[in-house]
Design an enzyme around this catalytic site. Sequence first.
Site, PDB file in Angstrom:
ATOM      1  N   SER A   1       0.783  -1.130   0.149  1.00 28.07           N
ATOM      2  CA  SER A   1      -0.350  -0.144  -0.142  1.00 28.07           C
ATOM      3  C   SER A   1       1.173   1.752  -0.167  1.00 28.07           C
ATOM      4  CB  SER A   1      -1.064   0.465   1.392  1.00 28.07           C
ATOM      5  OG  SER A   1      -2.120   0.655   0.932  1.00 28.07           O
TER       6      SER A   1
ATOM      7  N   ASP B   1      -9.162  -4.962  -5.850  1.00 24.40           N
ATOM      8  CA  ASP B   1      -8.427  -3.880  -5.027  1.00 24.40           C
ATOM      9  C   ASP B   1      -8.976  -2.579  -5.548  1.00 24.40           C
ATOM     10  OD1 ASP B   1      -7.052  -2.228  -3.175  1.00 24.40           O
ATOM     11  OD2 ASP B   1      -4.853  -2.860  -3.330  1.00 24.40           O
TER      12      ASP B   1
END
Length: 557
Positions: free
Chosen positions: A218, A483
């Site tokens: 991330s 995602d």
Amino acid sequence: MVVLSPLLLLSSLLAYPVLGTKTTLDPYTHRELLLNGRPQIGLWKSLLKEQKIKDEQALLLSIHDNIQRPFYTSSKPLYEAHCFPQKISHFDDTVNGTFCQRYWIDTSFYKEGGPVFLLDGGETSGQDRVPFLEKGILQILSNATGGIGIVLEHRYYGDSVPVDSFSTDDLRFLNNKEALEDSAHFIENFKPPSSILSQLSPDALHPNNTAWIYYGGSYAGARAAHMRKEYPHLVWGAIASSAVTHAQINFPQYYDPIQRYAPENCINALQHAIELIDHLLDQPEPIPRYLKGLFGLEELLSNEDFADVISGPLGYWQAKNWDPKVGSNEFYNFCDSLTAKGAGSKLGLIRISASIINYGKYIKENVVARCPRSEGKPATDIEDCFGTSQDSKFRETDLEQTWRLWIFQVCAQWGYFMPAPLEGPRIISNKLTLEYTSKICRQAFPPGKHFTVPEWPDVEEVNQRGDYEIEYDRLAFIDGDRDPWRPMTPQSDWAPRRKSSVNRPVHLIFDGVHHYDENGLEDHSKEPPRIKDVHELEINFIQEWTAQFNEQKENIN
């Protein structure tokens, strides 16, 4: 062991809160409320206050029972935190001193000449990443290569705090430039604790002699990519998982993968519910108040705050994981509730569908019920948990206000405000505008003496480091196909297409969400095939990368 008297013990604990009385929420709740989707700051703060009261009551009870509260646990943890002396600022000559940057290390697989794998802790306590040493990506790669695994806590997070408060001024060293230099300084100057590797020569793990491989997921995934590109002499290779290398102020695309991949009946019901909710919120009172009452939020003054609260369950999509012990299936519980059979109702002459009744019941039971209530003051409590009209509520700057950290980074450099799209189908209310979703920056961070948060985040500071096009030899990008952050990664549908190779691997995990390669099981053979496949891919190219390092080292010598 010396036993303090109850009075002396109490005074000691109050005088030295860092030893035992700092209140925090459990990691799952912290992540759920602040790092999955839109942050729910008011509820976070209310739950922290409730936890603080519980902690104080437990402490007083232990004193009443004449039981000394220990400052440490008697059992030794599997991995202990170590301290690296890190500079408070690498670039401001007027600031001197260092702080303890925590790290955790595992050398159980190490063989002389093996690589070092450094996992970037990112925007949470490094303690939360320690399981990756035990059975996650660090254990997998170290086992396959005879390497060392290290988790490095990010400045300001966990206990790696260089300042006395989280005021605007004291947060000025929480930026990309300082944090990247932290990692570089750590790699270049790292010496393993003598208690762990006592036989190594002092320079054995210097990046001239050992391959350092950087991993992040991330935000930390973007940092992994940036470290490989900007410090290639220190970082031999990097795996950037769900790496948000593109920063963007206005980010309604977060909801696109949810609308595309979530159960169709759930999304259809949610879209229709949101359309009618927005219509009802535009009606004169008392219609909006009656609508909020269906959700247990009649006392909430702002329609925008109401719209924000009911968007909360969408964060559960990001919280999914292939391992149910790590992730959450609550998104599907929300969908089941939304699409359950039931009767509709009416608000005046307006018919309310069963999906809105179900929606309200879910929010009332699963979101509003979490708000701590004090007897006789329900309206005040609801505003405390979910209202955003009072600036003063966001001005507390003590070190327990850890919600301020990632929000500060968002406001200063990264953006990612999540308003409703201006056109097309949507699953959040159109009351969630860019102005509303970004107002926390103006509320929480008034100008300081030394630093002022910009009017809008300086996303160019991020994007100039490579953006969608960032690439480098021995830099891998791993993503999940569904995602909600993939639109901000180099494997976005808007990014240039890449062809995978050993030196520049790219991989999209089918039915994957957020950095699905980071965790693992103790028995890796029991992992789902798509997870075993990505781990095998990573082992293969990492082994090739380390072979390249050793070959180059031999040629130099």
